[in-house]
Design an enzyme around this catalytic site. Structure first.
Site, PDB file in Angstrom:
ATOM      1  N   GLY A  20       0.456  -1.461   0.590  1.00  0.00           N
ATOM      2  CA  GLY A  20       0.079   0.239  -0.303  1.00  0.00           C
ATOM      3  C   GLY A  20       0.811   1.311   0.132  1.00  0.00           C
ATOM      4  O   GLY A  20       0.834   2.249  -0.691  1.00  0.00           O
ATOM      5  N   ARG A  24       7.205   1.686   0.781  1.00  0.00           N
ATOM      6  CA  ARG A  24       7.541   0.330   0.854  1.00  0.00           C
ATOM      7  C   ARG A  24       7.912  -0.526  -0.543  1.00  0.00           C
ATOM      8  O   ARG A  24       8.935  -1.132  -0.761  1.00  0.00           O
ATOM      9  CB  ARG A  24       6.180  -0.350   1.568  1.00  0.00           C
ATOM     10  CG  ARG A  24       6.398  -0.227   2.946  1.00  0.00           C
ATOM     11  CD  ARG A  24       5.008  -1.346   3.749  1.00  0.00           C
ATOM     12  NE  ARG A  24       5.648  -0.736   5.342  1.00  0.00           N
ATOM     13  CZ  ARG A  24       4.816  -1.753   6.227  1.00  0.00           C
ATOM     14  NH1 ARG A  24       3.133  -2.968   5.470  1.00  0.00           N
ATOM     15  NH2 ARG A  24       4.658  -1.033   7.441  1.00  0.00           N
ATOM     16  N   ARG A  43       2.162  10.518  -8.593  1.00  0.00           N
ATOM     17  CA  ARG A  43       1.321  10.847  -7.742  1.00  0.00           C
ATOM     18  C   ARG A  43       1.994  10.409  -6.558  1.00  0.00           C
ATOM     19  O   ARG A  43       2.212  10.182  -5.526  1.00  0.00           O
ATOM     20  CB  ARG A  43       0.019  10.627  -7.677  1.00  0.00           C
ATOM     21  CG  ARG A  43      -1.129  11.048  -8.282  1.00  0.00           C
ATOM     22  CD  ARG A  43      -2.637   9.751  -7.594  1.00  0.00           C
ATOM     23  NE  ARG A  43      -3.272  10.733  -8.865  1.00  0.00           N
ATOM     24  CZ  ARG A  43      -4.680  11.894  -8.672  1.00  0.00           C
ATOM     25  NH1 ARG A  43      -4.805  12.067  -7.285  1.00  0.00           N
ATOM     26  NH2 ARG A  43      -4.980  12.055  -9.327  1.00  0.00           N
ATOM     27  N   ARG A  87      -0.289  -8.943  -3.850  1.00  0.00           N
ATOM     28  CA  ARG A  87      -0.380  -7.685  -2.054  1.00  0.00           C
ATOM     29  C   ARG A  87      -0.131  -8.150  -1.288  1.00  0.00           C
ATOM     30  O   ARG A  87       0.470  -8.929  -0.888  1.00  0.00           O
ATOM     31  CB  ARG A  87      -2.344  -6.894  -1.932  1.00  0.00           C
ATOM     32  CG  ARG A  87      -1.867  -6.701  -0.882  1.00  0.00           C
ATOM     33  CD  ARG A  87      -3.129  -6.237  -0.925  1.00  0.00           C
ATOM     34  NE  ARG A  87      -3.809  -5.413   0.910  1.00  0.00           N
ATOM     35  CZ  ARG A  87      -3.160  -4.612   1.397  1.00  0.00           C
ATOM     36  NH1 ARG A  87      -2.201  -4.084   1.025  1.00  0.00           N
ATOM     37  NH2 ARG A  87      -3.512  -4.735   2.636  1.00  0.00           N
ATOM     38  N   SER A  90      -0.573  -4.929   5.780  1.00  0.00           N
ATOM     39  CA  SER A  90      -0.405  -5.336   6.866  1.00  0.00           C
ATOM     40  C   SER A  90      -2.475  -5.341   7.070  1.00  0.00           C
ATOM     41  O   SER A  90      -3.293  -5.106   6.555  1.00  0.00           O
ATOM     42  CB  SER A  90      -0.102  -4.288   8.421  1.00  0.00           C
ATOM     43  OG  SER A  90      -0.535  -3.237   7.620  1.00  0.00           O
ATOM     44  N   ASP A 204      -1.282  -5.208  13.593  1.00  0.00           N
ATOM     45  CA  ASP A 204      -2.460  -4.785  15.132  1.00  0.00           C
ATOM     46  C   ASP A 204      -3.643  -5.648  15.708  1.00  0.00           C
ATOM     47  O   ASP A 204      -3.806  -6.450  14.809  1.00  0.00           O
ATOM     48  CB  ASP A 204      -3.219  -3.643  15.404  1.00  0.00           C
ATOM     49  CG  ASP A 204      -3.885  -3.536  13.985  1.00  0.00           C
ATOM     50  OD1 ASP A 204      -3.536  -3.271  13.166  1.00  0.00           O
ATOM     51  OD2 ASP A 204      -4.906  -3.217  14.216  1.00  0.00           O
ATOM     52  N   ARG A 217       8.061  -5.081  12.813  1.00  0.00           N
ATOM     53  CA  ARG A 217       6.775  -4.793  11.412  1.00  0.00           C
ATOM     54  C   ARG A 217       8.381  -4.811  11.041  1.00  0.00           C
ATOM     55  O   ARG A 217       7.860  -5.493   9.977  1.00  0.00           O
ATOM     56  CB  ARG A 217       6.489  -2.908  11.704  1.00  0.00           C
ATOM     57  CG  ARG A 217       4.985  -2.855  12.435  1.00  0.00           C
ATOM     58  CD  ARG A 217       4.532  -1.675  11.489  1.00  0.00           C
ATOM     59  NE  ARG A 217       4.929   0.016  12.095  1.00  0.00           N
ATOM     60  CZ  ARG A 217       4.798  -0.241  13.179  1.00  0.00           C
ATOM     61  NH1 ARG A 217       3.827  -0.821  14.015  1.00  0.00           N
ATOM     62  NH2 ARG A 217       5.146   0.898  13.571  1.00  0.00           N
TER      63      ARG A 217
HETATM   64  N1  HPA Z   1      -8.068  -2.239  10.245  1.00  0.00           N
HETATM   65  C1  HPA Z   1      -8.728  -1.564   8.606  1.00  0.00           C
HETATM   66  N2  HPA Z   1      -7.118  -2.156   8.134  1.00  0.00           N
HETATM   67  C2  HPA Z   1      -6.293  -2.710   8.867  1.00  0.00           C
HETATM   68  C3  HPA Z   1      -5.459  -2.496  10.030  1.00  0.00           C
HETATM   69  C4  HPA Z   1      -7.136  -2.189  11.233  1.00  0.00           C
HETATM   70  O1  HPA Z   1      -7.416  -2.157  12.320  1.00  0.00           O
HETATM   71  N3  HPA Z   1      -4.689  -2.845  10.539  1.00  0.00           N
HETATM   72  C5  HPA Z   1      -3.742  -2.792   9.444  1.00  0.00           C
HETATM   73  N4  HPA Z   1      -4.931  -2.707   8.278  1.00  0.00           N
END
Ligand code: HPA
Length: 232
Positions: A20, A24, A43, A87, A90, A204, A217
């Site tokens: 994304g 990265r 962009r 893709r 995270s 998370d 990470r």
């Molecule tokens: N929500 C949506 N997208 C995410 C999250 C999340 O908690 N963590 C990493 N990408």
């Protein structure tokens, strides 16, 4: 050139990794690719092509959310003939036994998005990964002794949900976690005849509110990138 990508024909490989975050994409090119060059700066959504173990591969930032990855993946497939789109992102965990730092291979991607309405289907479409890419990613992870969890994830249009407990309804159906892009990628690949897979690291947990440190990470990011790079 397309509206969003400044590359010339032939400058993008058949296999592309899609983080994304465009920084990265740059990190991956600098760390892993030989003879790489930047083919896109439109962009600030950097794209690079180079070689990994002698095989041509590209890496392109997609931005966040399904509209954004929907644009990049469409142009990559239709205008540049990209065949394999992986893709690398995270996600937040929905399950107590899916911990931060775990790597998920998203076999399928449920969604609360309206993306599939464009197809006018008389029912609900199930966005699904390419079995070939999924199987190869699993085999690579096993060889590298990186444990992976395989299953259904949620691609959500909403990061800050008005209902802080709505995720529990998805969790009750065994959905592993939440990100914001895979379902649109899988649908574009299905419609346009390409292969797609999302590899996600858990950053998370919605269950126990733990988060990865920036050091963790970076390590999990490289685990995930090293699985993805073998798919070229
Ligand atoms: N929500 C949506 N997208 C995410 C999250 C999340 O908690 N963590 C990493 N990408």
């Amino acid at each position: 050139m397309t509206i969003h990508i400044g590359a010339k024909k032939g400058e993008i490989a058949e296999t592309i990794l899609l983080p994304g975050d465009p920084l990265r994409a740059r990190f991956l090119a600098e760390k892993y690719l030989d003879d790489y060059f930047c083919y896109n700066e439109v962009r600030g959504m950097y794209g690079y092509t180079g070689y990994y173990k002698g095989k041509k591969i590209s890496v392109q930032g997609t931005g966040m959310g399904m509209p954004s990855i929907g644009i990049y993946s469409y142009e990559l497939i239709v205008d540049y003939g990209v065949k394999n789109l992986i893709r690398i992102g995270s996600c937040g965990s929905f399950q107590a036994d899916v911990k931060v730092r775990d790597v998920i291979l998203a076999m399928s991607a449920s969604t609360n998005s309206n993306f599939a309405s464009q197809y006018g289907l008389p029912g609900t479409f199930a966005p699904t990964a390419s079995y070939e890419l999924l199987e190869k990613a699993k085999r690579t992870a096993d060889q590298k002794k990186i444990p992976v969890v395989i299953g259904n994830i949620l691609s959500s249009d909403i990061f800050y949900d008005a209902d802080p407990n709505v995720w529990k309804k998805w969790a009750a159906l065994g959905v592993l976690g939440v990100e914001m892009e895979a379902a649109a990628l899988y649908m574009n690949a299905a419609k346009l005849g390409a292969n797609a897979l999302a590899i996600l690291t858990v950053s998370d947990s919605l269950v126990d509110h733990t988060m990865t440190t920036s050091e963790e990470r970076e390590k999990t990011l490289t685990d995930m990138m090293e699985i993805a790079l073998e798919l070229a």
